[in-house]
Design a protein around this motif. Structure first.
Motif, mmCIF file in Angstrom:
data_model
loop_
_atom_site.group_PDB
_atom_site.id
_atom_site.type_symbol
_atom_site.label_atom_id
_atom_site.label_comp_id
_atom_site.label_asym_id
_atom_site.label_seq_id
_atom_site.Cartn_x
_atom_site.Cartn_y
_atom_site.Cartn_z
ATOM 1 N N PRO A 330 0.710 -1.067 0.099
ATOM 2 C CA PRO A 330 -0.035 -0.102 0.145
ATOM 3 C C PRO A 330 0.814 1.398 0.127
ATOM 4 O O PRO A 330 0.599 2.340 -0.895
ATOM 5 C CB PRO A 330 -0.810 -0.028 1.298
ATOM 6 C CG PRO A 330 -0.837 -1.547 1.615
ATOM 7 C CD PRO A 330 0.501 -2.062 1.178
ATOM 8 N N ARG A 331 1.882 1.386 0.797
ATOM 9 C CA ARG A 331 2.688 2.647 0.803
ATOM 10 C C ARG A 331 3.566 2.839 -0.398
ATOM 11 O O ARG A 331 3.537 3.745 -0.949
ATOM 12 C CB ARG A 331 3.602 2.517 2.122
ATOM 13 C CG ARG A 331 2.512 2.519 3.368
ATOM 14 C CD ARG A 331 3.469 3.002 4.863
ATOM 15 N NE ARG A 331 2.655 3.005 5.930
ATOM 16 C CZ ARG A 331 3.013 3.386 7.132
ATOM 17 N NH1 ARG A 331 4.239 3.905 7.068
ATOM 18 N NH2 ARG A 331 2.212 3.144 8.222
ATOM 19 N N LEU A 349 12.236 6.334 0.828
ATOM 20 C CA LEU A 349 11.267 5.079 0.989
ATOM 21 C C LEU A 349 11.273 4.611 1.964
ATOM 22 O O LEU A 349 10.272 4.207 2.615
ATOM 23 C CB LEU A 349 11.878 4.090 -0.328
ATOM 24 C CG LEU A 349 10.900 2.776 -0.220
ATOM 25 C CD1 LEU A 349 9.363 3.172 -0.565
ATOM 26 C CD2 LEU A 349 11.384 2.045 -1.566
ATOM 27 N N ALA A 350 12.302 4.191 2.628
ATOM 28 C CA ALA A 350 12.473 3.488 3.874
ATOM 29 C C ALA A 350 11.649 4.466 4.960
ATOM 30 O O ALA A 350 10.804 3.653 5.847
ATOM 31 C CB ALA A 350 13.720 3.268 4.444
ATOM 32 N N THR A 351 11.809 5.606 5.199
ATOM 33 C CA THR A 351 11.078 6.419 6.007
ATOM 34 C C THR A 351 9.698 6.260 5.837
ATOM 35 O O THR A 351 8.982 6.323 6.747
ATOM 36 C CB THR A 351 11.592 8.020 5.964
ATOM 37 O OG1 THR A 351 13.062 8.145 6.023
ATOM 38 C CG2 THR A 351 10.880 8.880 6.767
ATOM 39 N N SER A 352 9.170 6.303 4.443
ATOM 40 C CA SER A 352 7.618 6.280 4.145
ATOM 41 C C SER A 352 7.236 5.076 4.789
ATOM 42 O O SER A 352 5.957 4.734 4.848
ATOM 43 C CB SER A 352 7.458 6.387 2.879
ATOM 44 O OG SER A 352 7.673 5.300 2.196
ATOM 45 N N LEU A 353 8.068 3.902 4.730
ATOM 46 C CA LEU A 353 7.560 2.554 5.183
ATOM 47 C C LEU A 353 7.705 2.216 6.763
ATOM 48 O O LEU A 353 6.675 1.783 7.127
ATOM 49 C CB LEU A 353 8.584 1.450 4.554
ATOM 50 C CG LEU A 353 8.300 1.254 3.176
ATOM 51 C CD1 LEU A 353 9.211 0.284 2.430
ATOM 52 C CD2 LEU A 353 6.943 0.924 2.740
ATOM 53 N N ILE A 354 8.532 3.112 7.439
ATOM 54 C CA ILE A 354 8.320 2.776 8.741
ATOM 55 C C ILE A 354 7.912 3.738 9.629
ATOM 56 O O ILE A 354 7.571 3.452 10.977
ATOM 57 C CB ILE A 354 10.053 2.694 9.364
ATOM 58 C CG1 ILE A 354 10.655 4.065 9.128
ATOM 59 C CG2 ILE A 354 10.658 1.568 8.659
ATOM 60 C CD1 ILE A 354 12.334 3.840 9.470
ATOM 61 N N VAL A 355 7.457 4.903 9.268
ATOM 62 C CA VAL A 355 6.851 5.868 10.317
ATOM 63 C C VAL A 355 5.512 5.505 10.300
ATOM 64 O O VAL A 355 4.818 4.779 9.941
ATOM 65 C CB VAL A 355 6.802 7.262 9.528
ATOM 66 C CG1 VAL A 355 8.200 7.718 9.324
ATOM 67 C CG2 VAL A 355 5.929 7.268 8.065
ATOM 68 N N PRO A 356 4.838 5.799 11.458
ATOM 69 C CA PRO A 356 3.286 5.574 11.917
ATOM 70 C C PRO A 356 2.378 6.196 10.980
ATOM 71 O O PRO A 356 2.880 6.635 10.051
ATOM 72 C CB PRO A 356 3.364 6.302 13.236
ATOM 73 C CG PRO A 356 4.745 6.648 13.853
ATOM 74 C CD PRO A 356 5.541 6.764 12.585
ATOM 75 N N GLU A 357 1.398 5.442 11.135
ATOM 76 C CA GLU A 357 0.011 5.616 9.932
ATOM 77 C C GLU A 357 0.004 6.926 9.822
ATOM 78 O O GLU A 357 -0.331 7.682 8.871
ATOM 79 C CB GLU A 357 -1.104 4.672 10.222
ATOM 80 C CG GLU A 357 -2.185 4.938 9.597
ATOM 81 C CD GLU A 357 -2.077 3.991 8.181
ATOM 82 O OE1 GLU A 357 -3.205 4.112 7.437
ATOM 83 O OE2 GLU A 357 -1.108 3.273 8.159
#
Length: 387
Positions: A330-331, A349-357
């Motif tokens: 999804p992200r 990319l990694a930041t977008s995947l690990i941050v809270p919803e």
């Protein structure tokens, strides 16, 4: 009777008939002193108490015929008085029929224990130390032989020692629920030598507490296996004073050497050297806890779907642990649109995947809706597919 590794077929057949009749409501337990049926009287090795015991275990305790026959080799009784009292106590304390069958099947001796003098004091002790009724059911169901342990000589001092390690009573309850064996085994064998090894290697109390609280199962290893794992984690470059050391220790203890080598091979298929695998493990130990199939799926997505260099993932191995369908796809669907419009760079990319919803929605969706109005609907669609 149990002969040369086989169940006595006569008793098994009797127990099966008892189970069928119990389910139909047609079975009543034989009165104490009643004669066994002809089938059992034909066997010189069968006895009236064992006949009664097998039927009781099937009808009153819910054991399977095979389990009842097996349990009858460990206990034998002619009267239901004591077993009925034990079952009444367990039911009153919230044990379901299935849980009772499991407890009795694994520790048949519980049926002969005094409910008031032996069992109840232990249950009340746990309750006084913060265990809820459901906690007690969970712990006893996981380790029924706890009920055979001495309250004063084992259960109380063992729980006191766990409290000493984790500092708070509620944490001792949580640790015990995660690993009931910590309550059952002798702490002088299970915990004390391994805690000493950690302290000798410079692991601080807070990190030892973390291990006991969240990863108690690693202490099930022998002292020699535990010390070997500690040395292996040190050799991989982890500093014992850091929390990453105990995380790596937990992962290492959970993997056999063949499994470890297979996962190195899986990463190797994507171009990682053994040194790069070791570096990724130091950055995020959980990357080696993922299954081989999970590693393959995630690497395939990032390399073949997102077009990333596999070594980009080696620098950010945290993404290996994320859910492919609930988080990554999804992200990444949103991120790919932003990337195509030049609104973000690959390194984000990694930041977008690990941050809270909430932060992801704010920083990667709503703030770009004027330039990419389809983002929110796209994200909701992909999340809907994952649910």
């Amino acid at each position: 009777m149990f002969i040369a590794g086989r169940f006595d077929p006569m008793l098994v057949n009797l127990a099966r008939r008892a189970l069928l009749q119990a389910r139909s409501g047609a079975l009543a337990l034989p009165a104490a002193g009643a004669q066994p049926p002809p089938l059992l009287r034909q066997s010189s090795t069968s006895s009236e108490p064992r006949y009664f015991t097998v039927l009781y275990l099937v009808n009153a305790c819910g054991l399977s015929p095979e389990s009842a026959v097996s349990a009858s080799r460990r206990i034998c009784f002619e009267s239901p008085s004591r077993p009925d009292s034990v079952l009444g106590l367990l039911r009153k304390r919230g044990f379901s029929r299935t849980q009772i069958a499991d407890v009795v099947g694994r520790y048949p001796g519980v049926l002969l224990a005094s409910p008031d003098a032996i069992l109840l004091p232990k249950i009340e002790f746990w309750g006084s130390r913060g265990f809820s009724d459901s906690d007690i059911v969970r712990v006893v169901s996981a380790a029924p032989s706890l009920l055979a342990r001495s309250l004063e000589n084992h259960l109380r001092p063992t729980l006191d020692y766990i409290v000493e390690l984790v500092q708070f009573g509620e944490d001792a309850v949580a640790a015990s629920k995660r690993c009931p064996r910590m309550l059952y085994d002798d702490p002088g064998v299970l915990l004390i030598p391994k805690i000493a090894t950690l302290r000798e290697n410079g692991v601080p109390p807070a990190n030892i507490r973390h291990l006991v609280l969240y990863h108690g199962k690693i202490f099930l290893a022998s002292p020699e296996q535990f010390a070997e794992a500690v040395n292996r984690v040190k050799a991989l470059g982890f500093e014992p004073s850091k929390v990453g050391f105990v995380t790596a220790l937990h992962v290492i203890r959970g993997l056999s050497e063949p499994s470890w080598q297979r996962k190195i091979g899986v990463y190797g298929k994507w171009g990682w050297s053994e040194e790069e695998v070791a570096l990724a493990f130091r950055r995020h130990p959980w990357c080696m806890a993922a299954s081989e199939s999970k590693i393959t799926e995630v690497m395939n997505f990032f390399v073949n779907e997102m077009g990333l260099d596999s070594l980009h993932i080696a620098q950010r191995p945290v993404v290996i642990s994320l859910s492919l369908r609930k988080r990554i796809i999804p992200r990444c669907s949103v991120f790919r649109v932003l990337l195509s419009k030049g609104l973000v760079h690959t390194h984000s990319l990694a930041t977008s995947l690990i941050v809270p919803e909430s932060r992801f929605i704010k920083e990667f969706v709503t703030c770009y809706l004027r330039k990419a109005p389809q983002l929110l609907d796209l994200y909701k669609e992909k999340m809907g597919l994952a649910s």
